[in-house]
Motif scaffolding. Structure first.
Motif, PDB file in Angstrom:
ATOM      1  N   SER A   1      10.990  -1.940 -17.577  1.00 16.53           N
ATOM      2  CA  SER A   1       9.908  -3.137 -17.723  1.00 16.53           C
ATOM      3  C   SER A   1       8.772  -3.037 -17.069  1.00 16.53           C
ATOM      4  N   ALA A   2       8.642  -2.511 -15.800  1.00 13.98           N
ATOM      5  CA  ALA A   2       7.320  -2.122 -15.301  1.00 13.98           C
ATOM      6  C   ALA A   2       6.416  -1.351 -16.095  1.00 13.98           C
ATOM      7  N   ARG A   3       6.948  -0.183 -16.575  1.00  6.60           N
ATOM      8  CA  ARG A   3       6.202   0.909 -17.290  1.00  6.60           C
ATOM      9  C   ARG A   3       5.574   0.248 -18.534  1.00  6.60           C
ATOM     10  N   LYS A   4       6.339  -0.691 -19.137  1.00  3.09           N
ATOM     11  CA  LYS A   4       5.683  -1.228 -20.367  1.00  3.09           C
ATOM     12  C   LYS A   4       4.788  -2.175 -20.080  1.00  3.09           C
ATOM     13  N   LEU A   5       4.664  -3.011 -19.122  1.00  2.83           N
ATOM     14  CA  LEU A   5       3.579  -3.926 -18.667  1.00  2.83           C
ATOM     15  C   LEU A   5       2.336  -2.961 -18.400  1.00  2.83           C
ATOM     16  N   ILE A   6       2.786  -1.908 -17.584  1.00  2.00           N
ATOM     17  CA  ILE A   6       1.712  -0.997 -17.047  1.00  2.00           C
ATOM     18  C   ILE A   6       0.715  -0.548 -18.355  1.00  2.00           C
ATOM     19  N   GLU A   7       1.650  -0.163 -19.172  1.00  3.04           N
ATOM     20  CA  GLU A   7       1.094   0.340 -20.699  1.00  3.04           C
ATOM     21  C   GLU A   7       0.353  -0.582 -21.230  1.00  3.04           C
TER      22      GLU A   7
ATOM     23  N   PRO B   1       1.036  -1.328  -0.067  1.00  5.17           N
ATOM     24  CA  PRO B   1       0.100  -0.023   0.004  1.00  5.17           C
ATOM     25  C   PRO B   1       0.611   1.306   0.131  1.00  5.17           C
ATOM     26  N   GLU B   2       2.009   1.146   0.711  1.00  5.13           N
ATOM     27  CA  GLU B   2       2.648   2.475   0.467  1.00  5.13           C
ATOM     28  C   GLU B   2       3.655   2.600  -0.759  1.00  5.13           C
ATOM     29  N   PHE B   3       3.527   1.900  -1.787  1.00  2.00           N
ATOM     30  CA  PHE B   3       4.269   2.137  -3.065  1.00  2.00           C
ATOM     31  C   PHE B   3       3.176   2.311  -3.987  1.00  2.00           C
ATOM     32  N   ASN B   4       3.504   3.148  -5.061  1.00  2.00           N
ATOM     33  CA  ASN B   4       2.715   3.151  -6.266  1.00  2.00           C
ATOM     34  C   ASN B   4       2.914   2.032  -7.134  1.00  2.00           C
ATOM     35  N   VAL B   5       1.865   2.436  -8.320  1.00  2.00           N
ATOM     36  CA  VAL B   5       1.885   1.464  -9.278  1.00  2.00           C
ATOM     37  C   VAL B   5       3.246   0.946  -9.970  1.00  2.00           C
ATOM     38  N   VAL B   6       3.964   1.645 -10.462  1.00  2.00           N
ATOM     39  CA  VAL B   6       5.294   1.497 -10.937  1.00  2.00           C
ATOM     40  C   VAL B   6       5.949   0.514  -9.748  1.00  2.00           C
ATOM     41  N   GLU B   7       6.129   1.237  -8.957  1.00  2.00           N
ATOM     42  CA  GLU B   7       6.919   0.605  -7.711  1.00  2.00           C
ATOM     43  C   GLU B   7       6.660  -0.767  -7.350  1.00  2.00           C
ATOM     44  N   ASN B   8       5.207  -0.833  -7.201  1.00  2.00           N
ATOM     45  CA  ASN B   8       4.760  -2.252  -6.941  1.00  2.00           C
ATOM     46  C   ASN B   8       5.361  -3.480  -7.885  1.00  2.00           C
ATOM     47  N   VAL B   9       4.928  -2.802  -9.335  1.00  2.11           N
ATOM     48  CA  VAL B   9       5.073  -3.763 -10.443  1.00  2.11           C
ATOM     49  C   VAL B   9       6.697  -4.035 -10.659  1.00  2.11           C
ATOM     50  N   ALA B  10       7.688  -2.955 -10.242  1.00  8.28           N
ATOM     51  CA  ALA B  10       8.985  -3.276 -10.363  1.00  8.28           C
ATOM     52  C   ALA B  10       9.533  -3.973  -9.358  1.00  8.28           C
ATOM     53  N   MET B  11       8.872  -4.177  -8.273  1.00 13.45           N
ATOM     54  CA  MET B  11       9.410  -4.804  -7.115  1.00 13.45           C
ATOM     55  C   MET B  11      10.179  -6.082  -7.374  1.00 13.45           C
ATOM     56  N   PRO B  12       9.309  -7.077  -7.835  1.00 12.82           N
ATOM     57  CA  PRO B  12      10.076  -8.535  -8.045  1.00 12.82           C
ATOM     58  C   PRO B  12      11.264  -8.387  -9.163  1.00 12.82           C
TER      59      PRO B  12
ATOM     60  N   MET C   1      -1.455  -2.987 -19.663  1.00  6.76           N
ATOM     61  CA  MET C   1      -2.364  -3.453 -19.125  1.00  6.76           C
ATOM     62  C   MET C   1      -3.420  -2.184 -19.327  1.00  6.76           C
ATOM     63  N   GLY C   2      -3.035  -0.970 -19.971  1.00  8.37           N
ATOM     64  CA  GLY C   2      -4.105  -0.098 -20.252  1.00  8.37           C
ATOM     65  C   GLY C   2      -3.930   1.068 -18.682  1.00  8.37           C
ATOM     66  N   LEU C   3      -2.959   1.126 -18.166  1.00 12.04           N
ATOM     67  CA  LEU C   3      -3.182   1.647 -16.743  1.00 12.04           C
ATOM     68  C   LEU C   3      -1.949   2.639 -16.781  1.00 12.04           C
ATOM     69  N   SER C   4      -1.545   3.459 -18.036  1.00 19.06           N
ATOM     70  CA  SER C   4      -0.393   4.423 -17.941  1.00 19.06           C
ATOM     71  C   SER C   4      -0.866   5.509 -17.153  1.00 19.06           C
ATOM     72  N   GLN C   5      -2.054   5.743 -17.219  1.00 17.08           N
ATOM     73  CA  GLN C   5      -2.577   7.146 -16.354  1.00 17.08           C
ATOM     74  C   GLN C   5      -2.488   6.752 -14.850  1.00 17.08           C
ATOM     75  N   ARG C   6      -2.227   5.683 -14.321  1.00 14.33           N
ATOM     76  CA  ARG C   6      -2.397   5.233 -12.966  1.00 14.33           C
ATOM     77  C   ARG C   6      -0.895   4.767 -12.322  1.00 14.33           C
ATOM     78  N   CYS C   7       0.222   5.307 -12.926  1.00 13.34           N
ATOM     79  CA  CYS C   7       1.703   4.817 -12.608  1.00 13.34           C
ATOM     80  C   CYS C   7       1.963   5.544 -11.262  1.00 13.34           C
ATOM     81  N   SER C   8       1.590   6.830 -11.077  1.00 17.30           N
ATOM     82  CA  SER C   8       2.020   7.308  -9.724  1.00 17.30           C
ATOM     83  C   SER C   8       0.678   7.131  -8.644  1.00 17.30           C
TER      84      SER C   8
END
Length: 218
Positions: free
Chosen positions: A117-123, A92-103, A125-132
């Protein structure tokens, strides 16, 4: 290819798995179904090296994962297996990019590479506007898509999913189901999914039914 040979697992006096043999082929979407308490989640944990069998073996191609030392097994798991859980388990304390990048960061990849790599996957998923955004700022469907992206960030051969649509409404369940098959098509990912969702099960390439700790069909 994943191959389980004669898997047994007990908890105290309760024998949960009583000799499981199965093979999962590359690129398959496999659904594991059965009544509550049948051993579905236990089997998924053994396939993912989250717990060890009392007896038996799990092979990923030619690698017997339970012959590996702890550090070797942790490294193998991080590079080859992704996990998706019913309640996403985002930090919960990390944003979307940080959560995806963690592993990827845990696996020792460079920060810039992990975040790229995290940003490409987020894109994807159609969630680029939710990265932060942090998880609390996302809908249930968005959180689960972030969890899927996190599972994929190290480009694993297989994703193991435990009731991934169990907490979602019908519209988000359908969207998540489509996503699994899109990922198989676009990335060649193998999915092994424990589910009570009959729609997802019937869409899978194959259904494996577990009852009383044994496979009743393959």
């Amino acid at each position: 290819m994943i191959r389980a040979v004669d898997l047994h697992k007990s908890f105290d006096s309760l024998e949960v798995l009583k000799g499981i043999d199965l093979t999962i082929n590359d690129g398959e979407v496999v659904a594991i179904v059965g009544p509550s308490g049948a051993g579905k989640t236990t089997l998924l944990q053994l396939l993912g090296s989250l717990d060890a069998p009392d007896k038996g073996h799990v092979f990923y191609n030619d690698t017997d994962i339970y012959s590996l030392r702890d550090k070797q097994l942790a490294s193998f798991r991080g590079k080859n297996i992704g996990f998706v859980f019913q309640f996403h388990q985002l930090l919960p304390e990390f944003n979307v990019v940080e959560n995806v990048a963690m592993p990827a960061l845990i696996a020792g990849r460079r920060r810039t590479e992990a975040f790229d790599s995290a940003r490409k996957l987020i894109e994807y998923m159609g969630l680029s506007q939710r990265c932060s955004h942090r998880p609390a700022q996302l809908s249930g469907g968005e959180r689960q898509r972030v969890a899927v992206a996190r599972a994929l960030v190290n480009n694993p051969a297989v994703v193991l999913a435990d009731e991934p649509s169990g907490s979602l409404d019908s519209a988000n369940r359908r969207e998540l189901h489509r996503l699994f098959f899109d990922l198989r098509r676009d990335m060649g990912t193998t999915f092994v999914i424990v589910t009570h969702d009959s729609n997802l099960a019937t869409e899978a390439d194959r259904i494996i039914t577990i009852k009383d700790g044994i496979i009743s069909n393959i």
